[in-house]
Structure formats: structure tokens, C-alpha cells
Design a protein around this motif. Structure first.
Motif, mmCIF file in Angstrom:
data_model
loop_
_atom_site.group_PDB
_atom_site.id
_atom_site.type_symbol
_atom_site.label_atom_id
_atom_site.label_comp_id
_atom_site.label_asym_id
_atom_site.label_seq_id
_atom_site.Cartn_x
_atom_site.Cartn_y
_atom_site.Cartn_z
ATOM 1 N N PRO A 14 -12.857 5.061 -23.920
ATOM 2 C CA PRO A 14 -13.178 5.285 -22.510
ATOM 3 C C PRO A 14 -13.702 4.012 -21.850
ATOM 4 O O PRO A 14 -14.379 3.198 -22.489
ATOM 5 N N HIS A 15 -13.372 3.851 -20.572
ATOM 6 C CA HIS A 15 -13.831 2.705 -19.793
ATOM 7 C C HIS A 15 -14.229 3.183 -18.404
ATOM 8 O O HIS A 15 -13.964 4.328 -18.024
ATOM 9 N N THR A 16 -14.842 2.295 -17.664
ATOM 10 C CA THR A 16 -15.210 2.588 -16.278
ATOM 11 C C THR A 16 -14.514 1.587 -15.369
ATOM 12 O O THR A 16 -14.564 0.370 -15.624
ATOM 13 N N GLY A 17 -13.843 2.105 -14.341
ATOM 14 C CA GLY A 17 -13.138 1.250 -13.400
ATOM 15 C C GLY A 17 -13.536 1.542 -11.973
ATOM 16 O O GLY A 17 -14.343 2.444 -11.699
ATOM 17 N N TYR A 33 -7.831 11.411 -17.501
ATOM 18 C CA TYR A 33 -8.838 11.108 -18.532
ATOM 19 C C TYR A 33 -8.875 12.210 -19.593
ATOM 20 O O TYR A 33 -8.914 11.928 -20.791
ATOM 21 N N ASP A 34 -8.860 13.467 -19.158
ATOM 22 C CA ASP A 34 -8.894 14.582 -20.108
ATOM 23 C C ASP A 34 -7.648 14.602 -20.994
ATOM 24 O O ASP A 34 -7.716 15.033 -22.149
ATOM 25 N N ALA A 65 -17.704 13.037 -30.042
ATOM 26 C CA ALA A 65 -16.859 13.340 -28.884
ATOM 27 C C ALA A 65 -17.028 12.240 -27.844
ATOM 28 O O ALA A 65 -18.134 11.735 -27.636
ATOM 29 N N PRO A 66 -15.945 11.856 -27.190
ATOM 30 C CA PRO A 66 -16.070 10.831 -26.149
ATOM 31 C C PRO A 66 -16.851 11.375 -24.966
ATOM 32 O O PRO A 66 -16.918 12.594 -24.766
#
Length: 241
Positions: free
Chosen positions: A97-100, A120-121, A52-53
């Protein structure tokens, strides 16, 4: 004497005949029937579940002056101390997924976190998310590489008034797929020309009445795609404008 000898022979013969009879066979026991054993069941191998992400995360922190070397200067309508840096998860065009990072006014951080958690969901894709200072606060350059950003102390397009971006109360999302389109139907970015019509299908495209527009509307943000005349499909702002 001959008679006695004959009798003795008869007795011996009788004893010899008795000894020659076969002995009684021992009793044969009944056959034992064994219950066949069922084969030991082999446990089923569980199907491996996909990983799972990671869950959506966001963090709000004060933003230092050195993080805004180009996008803020003295005389802006909001002081940088009233801005906040949000570090958050987003779902990329690469299906990962990434972080911004986004800078917005401190009064709207809850709105941004609420909406971007939904995006995101939903696995709704965003190309990239960097502060506009990565492009020396050049709005054209940020848009041209499809960068999602928020605060930028600048004037509104075609106006001498401050943009809502200058107040930290606006955000531009996937500006290539959602360009600013003039009333005549043109856009300044050549790589965005095929995205000037609505509605249309495509990764990261925002359409009238879709779930992205509705998610922002629920927190009081308006979409530039509903403007009369020019349309700004990338643009959401608190209260409009």
C-alpha cells in the motif's frame, strides 16, 4: 521320684513344641488397580495470520495556490479555489500500500474516492501517483515515468480546446501500460509501444469492459479506450471528452 521327674519333662517338652509352631500369616489385602491417566493434551499452536494491510483511506482538502505552481495559472477554466486535493491510498506495483495525491474539481471528489476505494480493495496496481506539478506540469514527462495524475490546465491533445484535465474532471492512470494511441496505431512514448494493443494481459493494464472501466462507468465517467479513431487507454473523464 523318677516318675515325677519324667512327667515334668513331658510337660516341658509339650510347651517347647507348641512354641515352635509357625505364627499365622497376616491377611493379604487385595491388589489396588489404578486407572491409567490420559496424557495432558498439548494445545495446538495457532498458525500466525499474515498482517492485514491497512484499510483504504482518503482525505479531501482545499488546495493552496503554492501546491499548483505550474499546473494552474490565471485564465484557466476553473479557479484553483474550486479544486480539491485528495490524499488517498493506492496499491502499488510492489504489492504494497502507498499514499498518493490527486487534484480534481470539488464536484467530483466523491466519484474519485468511490472508484479508488474499489481499486485498492481489489489490489489493482498503480505505479505512482503524484501531482503533475512534480514534473513542472509537463504532461509528456509525467506520462514517461508512468505517473497517474488528474488536474492540469492544458489543451486537449491535437486541439485548441481545453482538455477535461483543465476542468479537474479527468484522470490518466498508468499511462505507460495504457498509452495514447493514434488512429494509425503509434504512440509518442517508446517505453509504451508494447502496450498499444487491446485486449492484453499485464499488471495495471486497462481493457475494454473490465472492472476498472465498469467502476468508472458507475459514477458517470467514460473511458478514452472507447473513442473512435485515436484511443486514450489511460484516460477517464466525467461525461467523456
Amino acid at each position: 521320684m523318677k516318675r515325677a521327674t519324667a512327667m515334668a519333662f513331658v510337660v516341658l517338652a509339650s510347651v517347647s513344641c507348641g512354641a515352635g509352631e509357625p505364627a499365622a500369616s497376616p491377611a493379604t489385602s487385595a491388589p489396588v488397580h489404578e486407572t491409567p491417566q490420559s496424557p495432558t493434551p498439548v494445545p495446538a499452536t495457532a498458525e500466525p495470520s499474515p498482517t492485514a494491510p491497512p484499510a483504504f483511506t482518503s482525505k479531501v482538502s482545499q488546495v493552496s495556490r503554492d501546491r499548483l505552481p505550474y499546473s494552474w495559472q490565471p485564465g484557466c477554466p476553473v479557479h484553483y479555489r474550486d479544486l480539491r486535493l485528495i490524499t488517498l491510498s493506492y496499491w502499488g506495483f510492489d504489492n504494497k500500500p502507498h499514499t498518493g495525491e490527486l487534484v480534481v474539481r470539488k464536484t467530483v471528489t466523491d466519484d474519485i474516492e468511490t472508484v479508488f476505494k474499489k481499486l485498492y480493495d481489489w489490489r489493482w496496481p498503480i505505479k505512482q501517483m503524484k501531482l503533475v506539478d512534480a514534473f513542472k506540469a509537463d504532461d509528456y514527462d509525467s506520462i514517461d515515468v508512468n505517473n497517474t495524475s488528474a488536474f492540469n490546465c492544458r489543451r486537449a491533445t491535437g486541439s485548441s480546446n481545453w482538455s477535461n484535465h483543465a476542468y479537474g474532471e479527468a484522470i490518466d492512470i498508468n499511462p505507460l501500460q495504457n498509452p495514447y494511441v493514434t488512429a494509425s496505431g503509434s504512440t509518442a512514448h517508446q517505453n509504451a509501444k508494447k502496450f498499444t494493443k487491446r485486449p492484453m494481459n499485464g499488471k495495471g493494464v486497462i481493457n475494454p469492459g473490465d472492472k476498472v472501466v465498469k467502476a468508472f462507468a458507475k459514477v458517470g465517467w467514460e473511458w478514452g479506450g472507447y473513442w473512435s479513431g485515436a484511443k486514450d487507454f489511460q484516460h477517464f473523464s466525467k461525461g467523456g471528452g
